[in-house]
Write a protein that holds these residues in place. Structure first.
Motif, PDB file in Angstrom:
ATOM      1  N   ILE A  98       0.830  -1.206   0.000  1.00  0.00           N
ATOM      2  CA  ILE A  98       0.000   0.000   0.000  1.00  0.00           C
ATOM      3  C   ILE A  98       0.868   1.260   0.000  1.00  0.00           C
ATOM      4  O   ILE A  98       0.353   2.365  -0.154  1.00  0.00           O
ATOM      5  N   PHE A  99       2.193   1.094   0.158  1.00  0.00           N
ATOM      6  CA  PHE A  99       3.091   2.244   0.167  1.00  0.00           C
ATOM      7  C   PHE A  99       3.365   2.745  -1.249  1.00  0.00           C
ATOM      8  O   PHE A  99       3.746   3.898  -1.438  1.00  0.00           O
ATOM      9  N   GLY A 121      -6.364   1.839 -15.830  1.00  0.00           N
ATOM     10  CA  GLY A 121      -6.778   1.804 -14.431  1.00  0.00           C
ATOM     11  C   GLY A 121      -6.147   0.721 -13.583  1.00  0.00           C
ATOM     12  O   GLY A 121      -6.464   0.608 -12.391  1.00  0.00           O
ATOM     13  N   LYS A 122      -5.248  -0.072 -14.149  1.00  0.00           N
ATOM     14  CA  LYS A 122      -4.574  -1.102 -13.331  1.00  0.00           C
ATOM     15  C   LYS A 122      -3.606  -0.449 -12.344  1.00  0.00           C
ATOM     16  O   LYS A 122      -3.385  -0.951 -11.241  1.00  0.00           O
ATOM     17  N   LEU A 123      -3.015   0.676 -12.762  1.00  0.00           N
ATOM     18  CA  LEU A 123      -2.167   1.464 -11.883  1.00  0.00           C
ATOM     19  C   LEU A 123      -2.824   2.812 -11.627  1.00  0.00           C
ATOM     20  O   LEU A 123      -3.554   3.338 -12.477  1.00  0.00           O
ATOM     21  N   ILE A 124      -2.565   3.372 -10.448  1.00  0.00           N
ATOM     22  CA  ILE A 124      -3.161   4.642 -10.051  1.00  0.00           C
ATOM     23  C   ILE A 124      -2.047   5.602  -9.639  1.00  0.00           C
ATOM     24  O   ILE A 124      -1.169   5.247  -8.845  1.00  0.00           O
ATOM     25  N   LEU A 125      -2.090   6.831 -10.185  1.00  0.00           N
ATOM     26  CA  LEU A 125      -1.129   7.867  -9.814  1.00  0.00           C
ATOM     27  C   LEU A 125      -1.797   8.841  -8.853  1.00  0.00           C
ATOM     28  O   LEU A 125      -2.841   9.424  -9.165  1.00  0.00           O
ATOM     29  N   LYS A 126      -1.194   9.004  -7.660  1.00  0.00           N
ATOM     30  CA  LYS A 126      -1.749   9.918  -6.661  1.00  0.00           C
ATOM     31  C   LYS A 126      -0.610  10.500  -5.827  1.00  0.00           C
ATOM     32  O   LYS A 126       0.213   9.754  -5.282  1.00  0.00           O
ATOM     33  N   ASN A 165       2.093  11.941  -6.586  1.00  0.00           N
ATOM     34  CA  ASN A 165       3.405  11.570  -7.111  1.00  0.00           C
ATOM     35  C   ASN A 165       3.853  10.170  -6.679  1.00  0.00           C
ATOM     36  O   ASN A 165       5.043   9.872  -6.626  1.00  0.00           O
ATOM     37  N   LYS A 166       2.883   9.348  -6.349  1.00  0.00           N
ATOM     38  CA  LYS A 166       3.156   7.937  -6.081  1.00  0.00           C
ATOM     39  C   LYS A 166       2.282   7.087  -6.986  1.00  0.00           C
ATOM     40  O   LYS A 166       1.171   7.481  -7.343  1.00  0.00           O
ATOM     41  N   ILE A 167       2.806   5.931  -7.351  1.00  0.00           N
ATOM     42  CA  ILE A 167       2.052   5.013  -8.211  1.00  0.00           C
ATOM     43  C   ILE A 167       1.694   3.778  -7.405  1.00  0.00           C
ATOM     44  O   ILE A 167       2.552   3.151  -6.780  1.00  0.00           O
ATOM     45  N   TYR A 168       0.405   3.447  -7.430  1.00  0.00           N
ATOM     46  CA  TYR A 168      -0.114   2.308  -6.675  1.00  0.00           C
ATOM     47  C   TYR A 168      -0.778   1.318  -7.625  1.00  0.00           C
ATOM     48  O   TYR A 168      -1.263   1.682  -8.700  1.00  0.00           O
ATOM     49  N   LEU A 169      -0.813   0.071  -7.185  1.00  0.00           N
ATOM     50  CA  LEU A 169      -1.566  -0.948  -7.913  1.00  0.00           C
ATOM     51  C   LEU A 169      -3.033  -0.845  -7.524  1.00  0.00           C
ATOM     52  O   LEU A 169      -3.362  -0.764  -6.331  1.00  0.00           O
ATOM     53  N   ASN A 170      -3.912  -0.818  -8.504  1.00  0.00           N
ATOM     54  CA  ASN A 170      -5.353  -0.866  -8.236  1.00  0.00           C
ATOM     55  C   ASN A 170      -5.658  -2.131  -7.437  1.00  0.00           C
ATOM     56  O   ASN A 170      -5.254  -3.232  -7.809  1.00  0.00           O
ATOM     57  N   SER A 171      -6.356  -1.988  -6.331  1.00  0.00           N
ATOM     58  CA  SER A 171      -6.595  -3.125  -5.426  1.00  0.00           C
ATOM     59  C   SER A 171      -7.337  -4.271  -6.100  1.00  0.00           C
ATOM     60  O   SER A 171      -7.248  -5.414  -5.656  1.00  0.00           O
TER      61      SER A 171
END
Length: 343
Positions: A283-284, A314-319, A321-327
């Motif tokens: 989640i980091f 939408g598989k990855l999310i930018l928020k 300045n961090k990139i997260y994997l869509n849950s």
């Protein structure tokens, strides 16, 4: 072996420059160590390195090792966290996995540890085995919640080459892994633990607030670590090292004051791939500011080019300045990360 481990600690003193946040007794079965042996290692660590106030000190243990007398003894050591290899609360699962303990021992080891004041407990569970029905898996999760365990590591069964399980599957004596069932049981795990205040902070790890694994979290944010003992791995941000796995060779080398390890220097591509893999599993996320300080603009541009299709769908999310994997794609984290690797 204890003497060799102590020698390696002394030889590698210079590699640890910051205060120790965590100490982890893992690998084989460290619960066979006596209190005297554990305390002697910890005292040496204390004499060699600066240690943070109230460090997390974990001991891996099998349920059959955590008898009443053993836990009573361990209460006299600085150990403050147990990682217990439960795997399942069903005997048929444990027999399939060739575990030495039974379901009664699994539950009893947890309750006994709690009775002696060990609150910080994590257990391992395995899902997707041919013997684990979906209802059994739900019951395993319900039992975990009912026991008040604050942290769970859960892994899909994998069949390694040259193992007894692999041989039996190839002969047709056992069914092969059902990936659809594994995904179903993974989704059940996420949903049920989420309903009970567990944070899904890494693909295979779930913890209640205040009970995340500090030790493993340091791996996942790319912090340095030093591994001591046969097969132990180390990482300093720019290189990986791993000790020889053979006990005899390990001891012989340390008797000669030689560190028995191999070192791999990581290229810039290796480093960005590593941070991609661990970042998407947590989640980091991936800190793009960190990328900019560590890697060349050419490499970052190449990485962004590969990431753009995943951001667009939408598989990855930018928020922030961090990139997260869509849950919704957590079960496929490693596959998505591999698509982003720079070759």
């Amino acid at each position: 072996m204890i003497s060799a481990i102590k020698t390696e600690l002394k030889l590698r003193k210079a590699e640890i420059k910051e205060p120790l946040e965590t100490i982890y007794f893992g690998g084989g079965t460290p619960s066979i160590l006596t209190n005297e042996e554990l305390n002697s290692i910890l005292k040496l660590i204390e004499s060699l390195f600066e240690i943070e106030n109230k460090p997390e000190i974990t001991l891996e243990a099998n349920p059959d090792d955590l008898t009443l007398s053993k836990i009573k003894e361990l209460k006299q050591t600085p150990i403050n966290r147990f990682s217990i290899g439960i795997q399942s609360f069903y005997d048929e699962d444990l027999q399939f996995m060739n575990r030495a303990h039974d379901a009664n021992q699994a539950e009893r080891s947890i309750k006994t540890a709690q009775d002696f004041g060990f609150e910080n407990i994590t257990i391992d569970l395995i899902y997707g085995t041919p013997t684990t029905t979906t209802q059994m898996w739900k019951n395993n999760i319900e039992k975990t919640i009912a026991l008040g365990i604050p942290h769970v590591s859960a892994y899909a069964l994998t069949i390694e080459p040259k193992t007894v399980l692999n041989h039996k599957i190839n002969k047709g004596d056992l069914p092969n892994v059902d990936e659809a069932l594994q995904q179903e049981q993974f989704n059940i795990l996420v949903e049920e633990l989420g309903k009970n205040d567990f944070v899904h902070y890494e693909i295979s790890n779930f913890g209640k607030e205040g009970f995340f694994s500090k030790h493993n979290s340091n791996y996942w944010v790319g912090k340095n670590y030093v591994g001591i003992g046969p097969s132990a791995h180390s990482f300093d941000g720019k290189s990986r090292a791993w000790n020889v796995s053979n006990n005899t060779k390990y001891i012989q080398a340390l008797n000669q004051k030689n560190i028995p390890n191999e070192v791999e220097i990581l290229t810039e591509k290796d480093q960005i791939n590593e941070l991609t893999m661990i970042g998407l599993r947590t989640i980091f996320g991936i800190d793009f500011n960190d990328f900019k300080t560590k890697f060349s603009s050419v490499l970052i541009d190449e990485w962004l080019k590969q990431a753009t299709p995943f951001l667009n769908d939408g598989k990855l999310i930018l928020k922030d300045n961090k990139i997260y994997l869509n849950s919704n794609y957590r079960f496929f984290a490693d596959g998505i990360a591999s698509e982003l690797f720079i070759i």
